[in-house]
Design a protein around this motif. Structure first.
Motif, PDB file in Angstrom:
ATOM      1  N   ASP A 101       3.562  -3.795 -14.570  1.00  0.00           N
ATOM      2  CA  ASP A 101       4.936  -3.293 -14.545  1.00  0.00           C
ATOM      3  C   ASP A 101       4.940  -1.770 -14.370  1.00  0.00           C
ATOM      4  OD1 ASP A 101       5.623  -5.868 -14.997  1.00  0.00           O
ATOM      5  OD2 ASP A 101       6.347  -5.569 -17.059  1.00  0.00           O
ATOM      6  N   GLY A 102       5.937  -1.301 -13.633  1.00  0.00           N
ATOM      7  CA  GLY A 102       6.096   0.144 -13.440  1.00  0.00           C
ATOM      8  C   GLY A 102       5.027   0.774 -12.580  1.00  0.00           C
ATOM      9  N   ALA A 103       4.409  -0.012 -11.722  1.00  0.00           N
ATOM     10  CA  ALA A 103       3.381   0.541 -10.834  1.00  0.00           C
ATOM     11  C   ALA A 103       3.997   1.566  -9.882  1.00  0.00           C
ATOM     12  CB  ALA A 103       2.709  -0.579 -10.049  1.00  0.00           C
ATOM     13  N   GLU A 104       3.220   2.584  -9.578  1.00  0.00           N
ATOM     14  CA  GLU A 104       3.635   3.592  -8.590  1.00  0.00           C
ATOM     15  C   GLU A 104       2.567   3.666  -7.506  1.00  0.00           C
ATOM     16  OE1 GLU A 104       4.724   7.412 -10.128  1.00  0.00           O
ATOM     17  OE2 GLU A 104       5.731   6.542 -11.889  1.00  0.00           O
ATOM     18  N   VAL A 105       2.961   3.350  -6.292  1.00  0.00           N
ATOM     19  CA  VAL A 105       2.052   3.383  -5.149  1.00  0.00           C
ATOM     20  C   VAL A 105       2.543   4.458  -4.187  1.00  0.00           C
ATOM     21  CG1 VAL A 105       1.064   2.065  -3.235  1.00  0.00           C
ATOM     22  CG2 VAL A 105       1.564   0.925  -5.408  1.00  0.00           C
ATOM     23  N   TYR A 106       1.617   5.251  -3.680  1.00  0.00           N
ATOM     24  CA  TYR A 106       1.977   6.322  -2.756  1.00  0.00           C
ATOM     25  C   TYR A 106       1.093   6.282  -1.516  1.00  0.00           C
ATOM     26  CZ  TYR A 106       4.528   8.182  -6.744  1.00  0.00           C
ATOM     27  OH  TYR A 106       5.396   8.332  -7.800  1.00  0.00           O
ATOM     28  N   SER A 107       1.752   6.381  -0.352  1.00  0.00           N
ATOM     29  CA  SER A 107       1.033   6.607   0.903  1.00  0.00           C
ATOM     30  C   SER A 107       1.088   8.103   1.187  1.00  0.00           C
ATOM     31  CB  SER A 107       1.675   5.841   2.061  1.00  0.00           C
ATOM     32  OG  SER A 107       1.413   4.469   1.965  1.00  0.00           O
ATOM     33  N   CYS A 108      -0.061   8.747   1.235  1.00  0.00           N
ATOM     34  CA  CYS A 108      -0.130  10.191   1.394  1.00  0.00           C
ATOM     35  C   CYS A 108      -0.742  10.560   2.743  1.00  0.00           C
ATOM     36  CB  CYS A 108      -0.970  10.812   0.286  1.00  0.00           C
ATOM     37  SG  CYS A 108      -0.319  10.548  -1.371  1.00  0.00           S
ATOM     38  N   ALA A 109      -0.231  11.631   3.331  1.00  0.00           N
ATOM     39  CA  ALA A 109      -0.760  12.124   4.604  1.00  0.00           C
ATOM     40  C   ALA A 109      -0.430  13.602   4.736  1.00  0.00           C
ATOM     41  CB  ALA A 109      -0.193  11.336   5.783  1.00  0.00           C
ATOM     42  N   ALA A 110      -0.900  14.195   5.838  1.00  0.00           N
ATOM     43  CA  ALA A 110      -0.748  15.638   6.025  1.00  0.00           C
ATOM     44  C   ALA A 110       0.697  16.025   6.318  1.00  0.00           C
ATOM     45  CB  ALA A 110      -1.659  16.122   7.147  1.00  0.00           C
ATOM     46  N   ASP A 111       1.418  15.198   7.078  1.00  0.00           N
ATOM     47  CA  ASP A 111       2.806  15.518   7.405  1.00  0.00           C
ATOM     48  C   ASP A 111       3.682  14.287   7.213  1.00  0.00           C
ATOM     49  OD1 ASP A 111       2.775  13.931   9.901  1.00  0.00           O
ATOM     50  OD2 ASP A 111       1.466  15.514  10.645  1.00  0.00           O
ATOM     51  N   LYS A 112       4.990  14.474   7.304  1.00  0.00           N
ATOM     52  CA  LYS A 112       5.944  13.405   7.026  1.00  0.00           C
ATOM     53  C   LYS A 112       5.765  12.230   7.970  1.00  0.00           C
ATOM     54  CE  LYS A 112       9.512  16.546   5.238  1.00  0.00           C
ATOM     55  NZ  LYS A 112      10.878  17.062   5.461  1.00  0.00           N
ATOM     56  N   ASP A 113       5.581  12.512   9.253  1.00  0.00           N
ATOM     57  CA  ASP A 113       5.464  11.431  10.231  1.00  0.00           C
ATOM     58  C   ASP A 113       4.224  10.586   9.969  1.00  0.00           C
ATOM     59  OD1 ASP A 113       7.795  12.249  11.460  1.00  0.00           O
ATOM     60  OD2 ASP A 113       6.774  13.481  12.956  1.00  0.00           O
ATOM     61  N   GLN A 114       3.103  11.258   9.672  1.00  0.00           N
ATOM     62  CA  GLN A 114       1.871  10.517   9.411  1.00  0.00           C
ATOM     63  C   GLN A 114       1.986   9.722   8.121  1.00  0.00           C
ATOM     64  OE1 GLN A 114      -0.884  10.517  11.549  1.00  0.00           O
ATOM     65  NE2 GLN A 114      -1.656   8.868  10.249  1.00  0.00           N
ATOM     66  N   ALA A 115       2.633  10.289   7.105  1.00  0.00           N
ATOM     67  CA  ALA A 115       2.771   9.594   5.826  1.00  0.00           C
ATOM     68  C   ALA A 115       3.593   8.321   5.972  1.00  0.00           C
ATOM     69  CB  ALA A 115       3.421  10.519   4.794  1.00  0.00           C
ATOM     70  N   LYS A 116       4.523   8.330   6.914  1.00  0.00           N
ATOM     71  CA  LYS A 116       5.397   7.172   7.093  1.00  0.00           C
ATOM     72  C   LYS A 116       4.758   6.068   7.920  1.00  0.00           C
ATOM     73  CE  LYS A 116       9.777   9.634   6.484  1.00  0.00           C
ATOM     74  NZ  LYS A 116      11.046  10.066   7.123  1.00  0.00           N
ATOM     75  N   ILE A 117       3.591   6.337   8.532  1.00  0.00           N
ATOM     76  CA  ILE A 117       2.968   5.305   9.358  1.00  0.00           C
ATOM     77  C   ILE A 117       2.524   4.126   8.505  1.00  0.00           C
ATOM     78  CG2 ILE A 117       0.965   4.771  10.792  1.00  0.00           C
ATOM     79  CD1 ILE A 117       1.217   7.531  12.035  1.00  0.00           C
ATOM     80  N   VAL A 118       1.671   4.398   7.498  1.00  0.00           N
ATOM     81  CA  VAL A 118       1.200   3.319   6.627  1.00  0.00           C
ATOM     82  C   VAL A 118       2.370   2.721   5.852  1.00  0.00           C
ATOM     83  CG1 VAL A 118      -0.215   2.779   4.604  1.00  0.00           C
ATOM     84  CG2 VAL A 118      -1.151   4.186   6.452  1.00  0.00           C
ATOM     85  N   PHE A 119       3.244   3.576   5.315  1.00  0.00           N
ATOM     86  CA  PHE A 119       4.413   3.082   4.587  1.00  0.00           C
ATOM     87  C   PHE A 119       5.292   2.235   5.503  1.00  0.00           C
ATOM     88  CE2 PHE A 119       8.896   3.498   3.460  1.00  0.00           C
ATOM     89  CZ  PHE A 119       8.889   3.027   2.165  1.00  0.00           C
ATOM     90  N   GLY A 120       5.495   2.682   6.736  1.00  0.00           N
ATOM     91  CA  GLY A 120       6.342   1.951   7.686  1.00  0.00           C
ATOM     92  C   GLY A 120       5.772   0.584   8.024  1.00  0.00           C
ATOM     93  N   VAL A 121       4.437   0.503   8.183  1.00  0.00           N
ATOM     94  CA  VAL A 121       3.804  -0.788   8.451  1.00  0.00           C
ATOM     95  C   VAL A 121       3.993  -1.713   7.251  1.00  0.00           C
ATOM     96  CG1 VAL A 121       1.603  -1.958   8.861  1.00  0.00           C
ATOM     97  CG2 VAL A 121       2.135   0.153  10.093  1.00  0.00           C
ATOM     98  N   ALA A 122       3.822  -1.174   6.039  1.00  0.00           N
ATOM     99  CA  ALA A 122       4.006  -1.973   4.831  1.00  0.00           C
ATOM    100  C   ALA A 122       5.454  -2.484   4.732  1.00  0.00           C
ATOM    101  CB  ALA A 122       3.654  -1.147   3.597  1.00  0.00           C
ATOM    102  N   LYS A 123       6.393  -1.610   5.035  1.00  0.00           N
ATOM    103  CA  LYS A 123       7.806  -2.000   4.992  1.00  0.00           C
ATOM    104  C   LYS A 123       8.097  -3.113   5.991  1.00  0.00           C
ATOM    105  CE  LYS A 123      12.442   0.015   5.450  1.00  0.00           C
ATOM    106  NZ  LYS A 123      13.194   1.267   5.739  1.00  0.00           N
ATOM    107  N   ARG A 124       7.507  -2.981   7.182  1.00  0.00           N
ATOM    108  CA  ARG A 124       7.708  -4.005   8.210  1.00  0.00           C
ATOM    109  C   ARG A 124       7.068  -5.333   7.788  1.00  0.00           C
ATOM    110  NH1 ARG A 124      10.821  -6.515  11.159  1.00  0.00           N
ATOM    111  NH2 ARG A 124      10.123  -7.198  13.211  1.00  0.00           N
ATOM    112  N   MET A 125       5.910  -5.261   7.137  1.00  0.00           N
ATOM    113  CA  MET A 125       5.259  -6.479   6.639  1.00  0.00           C
ATOM    114  C   MET A 125       6.162  -7.200   5.645  1.00  0.00           C
ATOM    115  SD  MET A 125       1.285  -5.411   5.975  1.00  0.00           S
ATOM    116  CE  MET A 125       0.115  -5.170   7.331  1.00  0.00           C
ATOM    117  N   VAL A 126       6.828  -6.441   4.796  1.00  0.00           N
ATOM    118  CA  VAL A 126       7.753  -7.030   3.822  1.00  0.00           C
ATOM    119  C   VAL A 126       8.901  -7.715   4.545  1.00  0.00           C
ATOM    120  CG1 VAL A 126       9.415  -6.507   1.990  1.00  0.00           C
ATOM    121  CG2 VAL A 126       7.156  -5.434   1.981  1.00  0.00           C
TER     122      VAL A 126
END
Length: 519
Positions: A101-126
């Motif tokens: 419970d209360g897990a915090e997961v973060y996708s980290c990268a050098a810039d906003k666009d790169q950080a959203k790549i892994v997060f965006g793929v995960a969101k699409r998988m959902v």
């Protein structure tokens, strides 16, 4: 069969068998879907793990005899197109659902666009999976599990808050691109309150230095991982798996491509790699090919000279520097006052010219704003060069140093014509850089391996615009100087001019003195 990693830290088999590998594999193959058409499958299909991915995940999620996770940090190095984004997204979603419970997961990268790549793929998988979409609620910038209060966000080094972070799982995408250590340090130091936290860093290789000019956090962790894999350093909590082409392998060969890429001829089309290599050669971006497709570290991604070329020309020892040909030398000089460095070199006038570094004056590492180039010391070094060598020409960039050059000319009225300005115009520098490049490529230039010159050459790259092509440094990092490289290119070009003024020694390979014309 997929290629094995070049380096890997192998945990005990018992730890692997009691680990979470089977759970992770089941989650990937039953819930994680392909989000883009690729050789790996069609969009919407469930991911099919390869054997090498099974092995990797099983070792990564190993558990100790006490039931705790064996690894807290993991650095995974893979060239492009081997499924890094999909793996990172799946790891993140697994952390979101299986970290309590209360897990915090973060996708980290050098810039906003790169950080959203892994997060965006995960969101699409959902969104693509009916079961996940019932459990996880997707928002624009966060995935939430309402039942447990767990969240998954994207963070970048450009904009993040240091306050309130309590990560349970961190996925660092392309760690090599981090401009400094700050985001990595923040995430590492936020783990303390979590039970079995896990940081997974998935990256390609890159440039060894960051924006500060020092070794990047990724390159330091890579070196650390190599030491752990070799048994030099004992750190069972650090997992390291790195696929790459070994140093010395020919980057043009398919066997090298296969050695670096576990997905070769499966996830990766060999024809795509071949086309990518040819394009890199044509555009002079071989270093980019090495980092992204072979996962090899380089000194500069935009390097003008391909990595390793200059080192292969280091065929002289210190005594050889004294062997000056009868034609003498050309001195190359690039000067500044404070922020840039000032450089002086000598280049011999012969078919395989020697490069001798005579002086380099740089601002100290403390970056003192009060530091100025010691002009008197520089002028003394130039005077000494005229005394020590048979100088045919002193080629110089007159910017900021015209007064000192006039002073030296007045001291040596008989050498006045030897002082020749070399303006760094695009037109003039294009031919000079091309000449230097070809000499290095064909190993027709010699030097002693001076690390200062190697460093300046590694910082130099070509910029082409409406004014033509010229040698420049990375404007984003003023600490990476190229002045010694510029002075050397100038001197080599002028030495070639003086060599062309001499009568040839041979005609069609026959010594001139042996030629007799018959009429």
């Amino acid at each position: 069969m997929a290629s094995p990693p070049l380096f890997i830290t192998t945990p005990p088999v018992e730890d692997v068998l009691r680990g979470d590998g089977p759970q992770v594999h089941k989650f990937f193959q039953e819930r994680c879907r392909i989000t883009k058409e690729s050789l790996g499958g069609r969009s919407g299909e469930l991911i099919k793990l390869r054997n090498w991915q099974f092995s990797l995940d099983s070792m990564l999620y190993a558990r100790r005899p006490d039931g705790r996770r064996r690894h807290r940090r993991a650095l995974l190095g893979l060239p492009r197109k081997n499924g890094k984004s999909a793996k990172g997204s799946g790891f993140g979603l697994h952390g979101l659902l299986w970290s309590g419970d209360g897990a915090e997961v973060y996708s980290c990268a050098a810039d906003k666009d790169q950080a959203k790549i892994v997060f965006g793929v995960a969101k699409r998988m959902v969104e693509m999976d009916p079961a996940l979409s019932k459990i996880i609620k997707p928002y624009r910038d966060v995935l939430e599990v309402p039942e447990t209060g767990s969240i998954y966000r994207a963070l970048s080094s450009e904009a993040f808050t240091k306050e309130g972070l309590n990560p349970s799982t961190v996925i660092f995408d392309e760690l090599h691109a981090q401009p400094n250590d700050e985001l990595y340090d923040v995430m590492s130091n936020s783990f303390g309150a979590r039970y079995d936290p896990l940081m997974i860093m998935i990256t390609t290789a890159g440039v060894k230095t960051d924006s500060s000019g020092g070794e990047s956090i990724c390159y330091r962790l890579y070196q650390y991982g190599v030491d752990v894999a070799k048994g030099i350093t004992d750190d069972p909590a650090f997992f390291f798996a790195w696929w790459a082409a070994a140093e010395g392998l020919d980057p043009s060969l398919p066997s090298t491509w296969a050695a670096a890429n576990p997905g070769y001829d499966d996830l990766i089309d060999p024809e795509d790699l071949e086309a990518n290599y040819k394009q890199a050669v044509a555009k002079g971006t071989l270093n980019d090919f090495k980092t992204k497709r072979l996962n090899m570290w380089v000194s500069s991604s935009k390097a003008w000279l391909p990595d390793g070329w200059w080192d292969k020309c280091a065929t002289l020892d210190s005594d050889s520097q004294l062997e000056i040909p009868s034609r003498g030398v050309v001195l190359g000089f690039d000067g500044s006052r404070s922020s840039d460095s000032t450089a002086l070199v000598a280049v011999t006038i012969e078919h395989d010219p020697k490069v001798i570094v005579l002086g380099l004056w740089e601002r100290p590492d403390d970056k003192s704003l009060e530091w100025q180039v010691p002009r008197a010391e520089v002028k003394d070094a130039i005077r000494k060069a005229f005394r020590d060598y048979n100088v045919a020409e002193f080629a110089y960039d007159e910017y900021l140093w015209q007064d000192a050059i006039l002073e030296l000319q007045e001291e040596r009225p008989h050498d006045e014509e030897k002082f020749v300005a070399f303006p760094q115009s695009p037109t003039r520098f294009l031919s000079a850089t091309q000449r230097f490049y070809e000499l290095v490529q064909n190993r027709k230039i010699r030097h002693t391996g001076d690390p200062r010159l190697a460093r300046h050459l590694s910082h130099a790259h070509i910029r082409t615009d409406e004014r033509g092509a010229r040698l420049v440094k990375d404007a984003r990092n003023s600490s990476r100087k190229i002045d010694l490289a510029v002075a050397t290119v100038m001197a080599v070009d002028r030495a070639a001019y003086w060599l062309s003024q001499d009568p040839p020694d041979t005609l069609n390979g026959i010594p001139i003195e042996d030629i007799h014309f018959v009429w």
